[in-house]
Design an enzyme around this catalytic site. Sequence first.
Site, PDB file in Angstrom:
ATOM      1  CG  PHE A  82       9.337 -10.697 -12.622  1.00 11.59           C
ATOM      2  CD1 PHE A  82       9.865 -11.795 -11.969  1.00 11.59           C
ATOM      3  CD2 PHE A  82       9.695  -9.435 -12.187  1.00 11.59           C
ATOM      4  CE1 PHE A  82      10.735 -11.645 -10.897  1.00 11.59           C
ATOM      5  CE2 PHE A  82      10.572  -9.262 -11.112  1.00 11.59           C
ATOM      6  CZ  PHE A  82      11.091 -10.376 -10.467  1.00 11.59           C
ATOM      7  CG  ASP A  97       4.061  -4.872 -13.450  1.00  7.02           C
ATOM      8  OD1 ASP A  97       4.768  -3.919 -13.817  1.00  7.02           O
ATOM      9  OD2 ASP A  97       4.438  -5.736 -12.641  1.00  7.02           O
ATOM     10  CE  LYS A 121      12.631  -3.663 -14.321  1.00  6.35           C
ATOM     11  NZ  LYS A 121      13.879  -4.169 -13.788  1.00  6.35           N
TER      12      LYS A 121
HETATM   13  C1  PLP Z   1       7.133  -6.018 -14.824  1.00  3.74           C
HETATM   14  C2  PLP Z   1       7.872  -5.903 -13.517  1.00  3.74           C
HETATM   15  N1  PLP Z   1       7.179  -5.694 -12.390  1.00  3.74           N
HETATM   16  C3  PLP Z   1       7.799  -5.572 -11.201  1.00  3.74           C
HETATM   17  C4  PLP Z   1       9.162  -5.684 -11.101  1.00  3.74           C
HETATM   18  C5  PLP Z   1       9.837  -5.546  -9.764  1.00  3.74           C
HETATM   19  O1  PLP Z   1      10.492  -4.336  -9.722  1.00  3.74           O
HETATM   20  P1  PLP Z   1      11.617  -4.052  -8.608  1.00  3.74           P
HETATM   21  O2  PLP Z   1      12.765  -4.934  -8.918  1.00  3.74           O
HETATM   22  O3  PLP Z   1      11.914  -2.593  -8.779  1.00  3.74           O
HETATM   23  O4  PLP Z   1      11.020  -4.331  -7.297  1.00  3.74           O
HETATM   24  C6  PLP Z   1       9.925  -5.909 -12.248  1.00  3.74           C
HETATM   25  C7  PLP Z   1      11.384  -6.049 -12.174  1.00  3.74           C
HETATM   26  O5  PLP Z   1      12.038  -6.542 -13.045  1.00  3.74           O
HETATM   27  C8  PLP Z   1       9.257  -6.023 -13.497  1.00  3.74           C
HETATM   28  O6  PLP Z   1       9.937  -6.255 -14.628  1.00  3.74           O
END
Ligand code: PLP
Length: 401
Positions: free
Chosen positions: A141, A227, A257
């Site tokens: 994700f 990520d 986050k």
């Molecule tokens: C690993 C990861 N990358 C990217 C995102 C996307 O982040 P945002 O919701 O702040 O755009 C998330 C959100 O849950 C995530 O868990």
Amino acid sequence: MPLSTKETADLYAQYLIGNYGRAPISIVKGQGSYVWDADGKKYLDLLPGLGVDGLGHCPPSVVEALRKQAGELLHIHNNYLMEGQGKLARALVKHLSGMGEAKAFFCNSGTEASEAAIKLARLWGKKNGGKWKIVSLENGFHGRTYGALTATGQPKLQAGTEPLLPGFIYVPINDTKALEQAFEDREICGFMAEPVQGEGGIFPCTKEFLTAASALCDLRGALLMYDEVQAGMGRTGDMFAYQTVGAPAPDILWLAKALGGGFPIGAMLARPEVAEHMVPGTHGTTFGGNPLACAAGLAVIETVEKENLLAHVRAMGEHLGQGLHGLREKFPALVREVRRIGLMAALDLSVPGKPYLEKCRDEGLLINCTHDTVLRLLPAMNVSAAELDEGLRILEKALAQ
Ligand SMILES: Cc1ncc(COP(=O)(O)O)c(C=O)c1O
């Protein structure tokens, strides 16, 4: 006078787009690992802000830093210097290992940080052999905008929004053979992965897999990209999850986050020889890394350091893990598997998790359910053993019903 839950629900029904599955509670106040709803009911929140409130709700150091900054300067655009960005970048880089004198780019969210990483990888790849394709993981994700969504190897999240970005290849997590096959394509400029898949249900990459990925990137001339939006900022017991996994350092790493402790901010960090490909005009954002966001980020890092929270996360993680394994022993038919690293934990059930989630909520515990059967917990990094025990008691009661 705050609105009642019913009044807020009526506003939602009339004025809000229904793109979220929303619990019928209206949260009006939070402190540490607890929140209160509009009807005065108190909940233990073991998933505060879906990983955003890494120091719990309204951490005093972050609130104070925001108050102070708000009285001085709310926003200034990125064509000027901002002291806070410089200090926050320095504080983040200090915690990296093996990335040289890395450089930072600030944005507003996890999806924006993923986009920045994808763009930087392509900017780098075009100059290094005309490469442009990216390998990412199935079940990963990375966010909801088009680049991040395409990188997200979950067809169900992409369905109906095609065409996606061209040039993405997906492989299963920890499948080195599939990765080697993917790298047969000579146009690959990067491999990106969450060192611990969060939304996917708490699946850590193995050290061996990421070591193989790093070697393939070196061999083929591609970038290793992590990520750490969900797993980073201390949640695994180290500042960055790749350090907990023991994986090779990446060329690009991104965060969001918990970085802002409740205030929106994202960051991408890159080795200097990679970062230099993002020159004026290639990327930018109006709000990214504004003074408020950077003040919050700095307060988060200082609090993690001062309160020795990384060691606390490791200890509380063990405590939580023991409790969850205890639940698995008590309910072997219901709990298929416990997965945990630091304070990222999952109970994988043999049946849909939603009814259990709802029972927990009725009993005053907030967690979430991902991928239908996985109950996910991302407690605040300063959660106490007593709070975890309280949550485990409620979970046990819900599972027993
Ligand atoms: C690993 C990861 N990358 C990217 C995102 C996307 O982040 P945002 O919701 O702040 O755009 C998330 C959100 O849950 C995530 O868990």
